[in-house]
Scaffold this motif. Structure first.
Motif, PDB file in Angstrom:
ATOM      1  N   GLU A 127       0.863  -1.197  -0.191  1.00 42.28           N
ATOM      2  CA  GLU A 127      -0.048   0.167  -0.070  1.00 42.28           C
ATOM      3  C   GLU A 127       0.909   1.328  -0.081  1.00 42.28           C
ATOM      4  OE1 GLU A 127      -2.620  -0.483   3.313  1.00 42.28           O
ATOM      5  OE2 GLU A 127      -4.113  -1.397   2.172  1.00 42.28           O
ATOM      6  N   SER A 128       1.945   1.132   0.505  1.00 42.67           N
ATOM      7  CA  SER A 128       2.849   2.570   0.675  1.00 42.67           C
ATOM      8  C   SER A 128       3.482   2.596  -0.486  1.00 42.67           C
ATOM      9  CB  SER A 128       4.031   2.086   1.826  1.00 42.67           C
ATOM     10  OG  SER A 128       4.837   1.069   1.323  1.00 42.67           O
ATOM     11  N   VAL A 129       3.901   1.682  -1.290  1.00 41.36           N
ATOM     12  CA  VAL A 129       4.239   1.754  -2.543  1.00 41.36           C
ATOM     13  C   VAL A 129       3.211   2.601  -3.628  1.00 41.36           C
ATOM     14  CG1 VAL A 129       5.036   0.633  -5.050  1.00 41.36           C
ATOM     15  CG2 VAL A 129       5.948   0.006  -2.538  1.00 41.36           C
ATOM     16  N   ALA A 130       2.067   2.213  -3.615  1.00 41.22           N
ATOM     17  CA  ALA A 130       0.941   2.455  -4.283  1.00 41.22           C
ATOM     18  C   ALA A 130       0.621   3.793  -4.048  1.00 41.22           C
ATOM     19  CB  ALA A 130      -0.233   1.707  -4.225  1.00 41.22           C
ATOM     20  N   ALA A 131       0.919   4.070  -2.768  1.00 38.29           N
ATOM     21  CA  ALA A 131       0.160   5.376  -2.144  1.00 38.29           C
ATOM     22  C   ALA A 131       1.279   6.460  -2.557  1.00 38.29           C
ATOM     23  CB  ALA A 131       0.465   5.594  -0.452  1.00 38.29           C
ATOM     24  N   VAL A 132       2.599   6.223  -2.646  1.00 35.78           N
ATOM     25  CA  VAL A 132       3.651   7.172  -3.053  1.00 35.78           C
ATOM     26  C   VAL A 132       3.519   7.233  -4.601  1.00 35.78           C
ATOM     27  CG1 VAL A 132       6.186   7.187  -3.654  1.00 35.78           C
ATOM     28  CG2 VAL A 132       5.333   6.521  -1.449  1.00 35.78           C
ATOM     29  N   GLN A 133       3.087   6.309  -5.524  1.00 36.32           N
ATOM     30  CA  GLN A 133       2.748   6.538  -6.829  1.00 36.32           C
ATOM     31  C   GLN A 133       1.587   7.458  -7.080  1.00 36.32           C
ATOM     32  OE1 GLN A 133       2.796   2.316  -8.232  1.00 36.32           O
ATOM     33  NE2 GLN A 133       4.949   2.076  -8.449  1.00 36.32           N
ATOM     34  N   ASP A 134       0.930   7.011  -6.208  1.00 35.24           N
ATOM     35  CA  ASP A 134      -0.720   8.091  -6.433  1.00 35.24           C
ATOM     36  C   ASP A 134      -0.657   9.027  -5.630  1.00 35.24           C
ATOM     37  OD1 ASP A 134      -1.324   6.091  -8.484  1.00 35.24           O
ATOM     38  OD2 ASP A 134      -2.423   4.990  -7.062  1.00 35.24           O
ATOM     39  N   THR A 135       0.373   9.582  -5.030  1.00 31.93           N
ATOM     40  CA  THR A 135       0.318  10.744  -4.406  1.00 31.93           C
ATOM     41  C   THR A 135       0.843  12.220  -5.104  1.00 31.93           C
ATOM     42  OG1 THR A 135       0.557   9.645  -2.287  1.00 31.93           O
ATOM     43  CG2 THR A 135       1.118  11.762  -2.345  1.00 31.93           C
ATOM     44  N   ILE A 136       0.134  13.204  -5.309  1.00 32.56           N
ATOM     45  CA  ILE A 136       0.205  14.505  -5.682  1.00 32.56           C
ATOM     46  C   ILE A 136       0.972  15.561  -4.753  1.00 32.56           C
ATOM     47  CG2 ILE A 136      -0.522  16.216  -6.997  1.00 32.56           C
ATOM     48  CD1 ILE A 136      -2.631  14.516  -8.470  1.00 32.56           C
ATOM     49  N   VAL A 137       1.911  15.884  -5.024  1.00 29.10           N
ATOM     50  CA  VAL A 137       2.839  16.731  -4.008  1.00 29.10           C
ATOM     51  C   VAL A 137       2.987  18.038  -4.489  1.00 29.10           C
ATOM     52  CG1 VAL A 137       3.918  14.693  -2.725  1.00 29.10           C
ATOM     53  CG2 VAL A 137       5.085  15.970  -4.718  1.00 29.10           C
ATOM     54  N   SER A 138       2.726  18.389  -5.836  1.00 31.63           N
ATOM     55  CA  SER A 138       3.070  19.747  -6.532  1.00 31.63           C
ATOM     56  C   SER A 138       2.347  19.808  -7.633  1.00 31.63           C
ATOM     57  CB  SER A 138       4.563  19.746  -6.707  1.00 31.63           C
ATOM     58  OG  SER A 138       4.979  18.868  -7.838  1.00 31.63           O
ATOM     59  N   ARG A 139       2.366  21.077  -7.960  1.00 35.08           N
ATOM     60  CA  ARG A 139       1.427  21.340  -9.395  1.00 35.08           C
ATOM     61  C   ARG A 139       2.326  20.494 -10.443  1.00 35.08           C
ATOM     62  NH1 ARG A 139       2.716  25.515 -13.088  1.00 35.08           N
ATOM     63  NH2 ARG A 139       0.931  26.383 -14.335  1.00 35.08           N
ATOM     64  N   GLU A 140       3.428  20.474 -10.577  1.00 40.15           N
ATOM     65  CA  GLU A 140       4.180  19.883 -11.671  1.00 40.15           C
ATOM     66  C   GLU A 140       3.740  18.381 -11.772  1.00 40.15           C
ATOM     67  OE1 GLU A 140       6.146  19.311 -15.101  1.00 40.15           O
ATOM     68  OE2 GLU A 140       5.764  21.267 -14.215  1.00 40.15           O
ATOM     69  N   ASP A 141       3.870  17.866 -10.464  1.00 45.89           N
ATOM     70  CA  ASP A 141       3.407  16.366 -10.142  1.00 45.89           C
ATOM     71  C   ASP A 141       1.828  15.941 -10.768  1.00 45.89           C
ATOM     72  OD1 ASP A 141       3.894  13.688  -9.416  1.00 45.89           O
ATOM     73  OD2 ASP A 141       3.312  14.340  -7.522  1.00 45.89           O
ATOM     74  N   TYR A 142       1.096  16.964 -10.525  1.00 44.31           N
ATOM     75  CA  TYR A 142      -0.474  17.210 -10.814  1.00 44.31           C
ATOM     76  C   TYR A 142      -0.469  16.881 -12.370  1.00 44.31           C
ATOM     77  CZ  TYR A 142      -4.456  19.104 -12.938  1.00 44.31           C
ATOM     78  OH  TYR A 142      -5.596  19.715 -13.384  1.00 44.31           O
ATOM     79  N   PHE A 143       0.392  17.696 -13.175  1.00 40.90           N
ATOM     80  CA  PHE A 143       0.495  17.513 -14.615  1.00 40.90           C
ATOM     81  C   PHE A 143       1.076  16.348 -15.057  1.00 40.90           C
ATOM     82  CE2 PHE A 143       1.320  22.526 -14.806  1.00 40.90           C
ATOM     83  CZ  PHE A 143      -0.010  22.754 -14.573  1.00 40.90           C
ATOM     84  N   ASN A 144       2.107  15.790 -14.331  1.00 39.61           N
ATOM     85  CA  ASN A 144       2.598  14.493 -14.779  1.00 39.61           C
ATOM     86  C   ASN A 144       1.474  13.318 -14.457  1.00 39.61           C
ATOM     87  OD1 ASN A 144       5.112  15.785 -15.170  1.00 39.61           O
ATOM     88  ND2 ASN A 144       5.670  15.280 -13.341  1.00 39.61           N
ATOM     89  N   LYS A 145       0.798  13.264 -13.418  1.00 42.34           N
ATOM     90  CA  LYS A 145      -0.193  12.317 -13.117  1.00 42.34           C
ATOM     91  C   LYS A 145      -1.377  12.277 -14.314  1.00 42.34           C
ATOM     92  CE  LYS A 145       1.539  10.654  -9.223  1.00 42.34           C
ATOM     93  NZ  LYS A 145       2.899  11.437  -9.129  1.00 42.34           N
ATOM     94  N   LEU A 146      -1.836  13.608 -14.698  1.00 48.11           N
ATOM     95  CA  LEU A 146      -2.823  13.934 -15.528  1.00 48.11           C
ATOM     96  C   LEU A 146      -2.365  13.230 -16.955  1.00 48.11           C
ATOM     97  CD1 LEU A 146      -5.772  14.688 -16.146  1.00 48.11           C
ATOM     98  CD2 LEU A 146      -4.964  17.080 -16.324  1.00 48.11           C
ATOM     99  N   GLU A 147      -1.083  13.647 -17.197  1.00 44.98           N
ATOM    100  CA  GLU A 147      -0.502  13.182 -18.436  1.00 44.98           C
ATOM    101  C   GLU A 147      -0.624  11.741 -18.642  1.00 44.98           C
ATOM    102  OE1 GLU A 147       2.330  16.983 -19.164  1.00 44.98           O
ATOM    103  OE2 GLU A 147       3.021  14.952 -18.259  1.00 44.98           O
TER     104      GLU A 147
END
Length: 348
Positions: free
Chosen positions: A42-62
Motif C-alpha cells: 500500500e505504501s508503494v501504491a500510495a507514493v505512486q498515486d500521491t500528488i505533492v506539487s503542481r508539476e506532479d499533478y500535470f505528470n499524473k494527468l498526462e
C-alpha cells in the motif's frame, strides 16, 4: 495413553485441544504475514498515486490521458494544493506543459485528446475523471498506425523527414471547409480524410517527434488582420540545430498542389502569423532562426516546358530567317549571272 501438555499454570491440555491451539497459531502466523506485507504494498501504491506539487499533478494527468484511464483517485495530503487544483484546475498551464525528453507525454499535446476533465476533492483524495472524445480502442489503433507511419516517413536527415511528413499530410488529407466542422484532431482526419489546422499540426507533432525531429505546436492568430483570438495552429521544428516555422495547413493548396510558402521559415518570411499567450513569451523557450532554411532548388515542370517552347520558338525563327536569307542570296546570284551573260540573238 493420552498425550498431554502442561501449561505454565499447571493445567493439562489434551491432544485435541493442542491440535486446535496449533491451528489457531498457524492462522495467526498467516494473518501476520498478510498484514505485514500489505502495508508495504500500500505504501508503494500510495507514493505512486500521491500528488505533492503542481508539476506532479500535470505528470499524473498526462499519464492518465496517455493510458486512456477514465477515472483515477490520487492522494493529496496538502489540502491547500488539493483545493487549488480543484478550484483552478489550471488547464491552461497543463495545455502548455512540455517535456523535451518525452514530448508525446506532454500536456501541450495530450490535452487535445480529452473532451472534458472533472475533479472532486475531499478527505485528502483527489478524483480525476476524464471524458474521452473517442473510444479507447479507436485511440489505441490510431496511435499504433501513427507509430508505424513515422518509421516509414523517417528520412536520412532532419530536413528529409520534415519534407516527407509535410508532403504526406498534404497528399493524403484536405482542409475541412465545412461550416460546422468537428475534425479538430488527426484522429478525425485519418478517419474522414479532412481536418483543420489543429489536425495537421497534431499529426505533424506526433510523426516528427516519433521520427526523432523535435517539434512543438504553436497556437495564435493566423489571418491577414491579426487579432488577439487564438484561431490557428502550426508547428515549429528543429532542423540542423535551428528552429523554423512550419505551417502545413497553409501549404496545402488543394488537390495535388503542394506549396513551400510556409515551409521552414523564419519569422520574417512567415507573414500573417502571430503567437499568443504562453507561446509568445520567453517560457516557450524557442528561438526561431534569423533566416529561413535554404531549400534545395527544385525543378519546376512548368518552367521547363516554358523554356522548351521559348527555345523552339527561337530555333524556328532562326531557321526561317536563315532560309529566307539563303533564298534571297540565291536569287541575287541568279540575277547577277543573268546580267553577266552575253546577249545571243542568233535565233532570230
Amino acid at each position: 495413553m493420552k498425550h498431554e501438555v502442561k501449561t505454565k499454570t499447571g493445567k493439562r491440555i489434551g491432544k485435541g485441544k493442542r491440535k486446535g491451539l496449533l491451528m489457531v497459531s498457524l492462522m495467526l502466523l498467516l494473518l501476520s504475514v498478510v498484514f505485514y506485507g500489505k502495508p508495504e504494498e500500500e505504501s508503494v501504491a500510495a507514493v505512486q498515486d500521491t500528488i505533492v506539487s503542481r508539476e506532479d499533478y500535470f505528470n499524473k494527468l498526462e499519464m492518465q490521458i496517455f493510458n486512456r484511464e477514465v477515472s483515477h483517485n490520487y492522494r493529496v495530503p496538502d489540502r491547500t494544493l488539493g483545493m487549488d487544483i480543484l478550484n483552478n484546475m489550471d488547464m491552461e498551464g497543463f495545455q502548455s506543459n512540455y517535456h523535451e525528453d518525452r514530448p508525446l507525454l506532454s500536456g501541450c499535446y495530450l490535452s487535445y485528446y480529452t473532451k472534458r476533465v472533472y475533479m472532486t476533492y475531499g478527505s485528502g483524495t483527489l478524483q480525476i475523471r476524464i471524458e474521452l472524445p473517442y473510444m479507447k480502442d479507436e485511440m489505441d489503433a490510431h496511435f499504433e498506425k501513427m507509430k508505424k507511419l513515422a518509421v516509414e516517413l523517417k528520412g536520412n536527415s532532419d530536413y528529409e523527414t520534415v519534407k516527407n511528413v509535410h508532403d504526406y499530410l498534404i497528399d493524403h488529407f484536405e482542409y475541412d471547409h465545412r461550416t460546422s466542422f468537428e475534425n479538430h484532431t488527426d484522429i478525425d482526419g485519418f478517419r474522414d480524410g479532412k481536418m483543420v489546422c489543429s489536425g495537421y499540426s497534431l499529426a505533424a507533432y506526433y510523426l516528427l517527434n516519433e521520427a526523432g525531429v523535435k517539434t512543438r505546436v504553436v497556437t495564435g492568430s493566423g489571418n491577414e488582420e491579426l487579432s488577439d483570438t487564438m484561431d490557428h495552429m502550426w508547428n515549429v521544428v528543429l532542423v540542423d540545430g535551428k528552429w523554423y516555422n512550419l505551417d502545413i495547413t497553409w501549404d496545402d493548396g488543394g488537390g495535388d498542389k503542394k506549396l513551400d510558402t510556409y515551409f521552414l521559415k523564419s519569422d520574417a518570411d512567415f507573414p500573417n502569423h502571430r503567437r499568443l499567450g504562453y507561446y509568445a513569451g520567453p517560457s516557450f523557450g524557442v528561438q526561431i532562426a534569423d533566416e529561413s532554411y535554404p531549400l534545395p532548388k527544385k525543378i519546376d515542370s512548368k518552367n521547363i516546358m516554358l523554356g522548351v517552347l521559348i527555345a523552339a520558338m527561337f530555333i524556328t525563327v532562326f531557321v526561317f530567317v536563315r532560309y529566307d536569307t539563303n533564298k534571297k542570296k540565291k536569287e541575287e546570284e541568279a540575277n547577277a549571272l543573268y546580267r553577266d551573260t552575253p546577249w545571243d540573238d542568233t535565233w532570230q
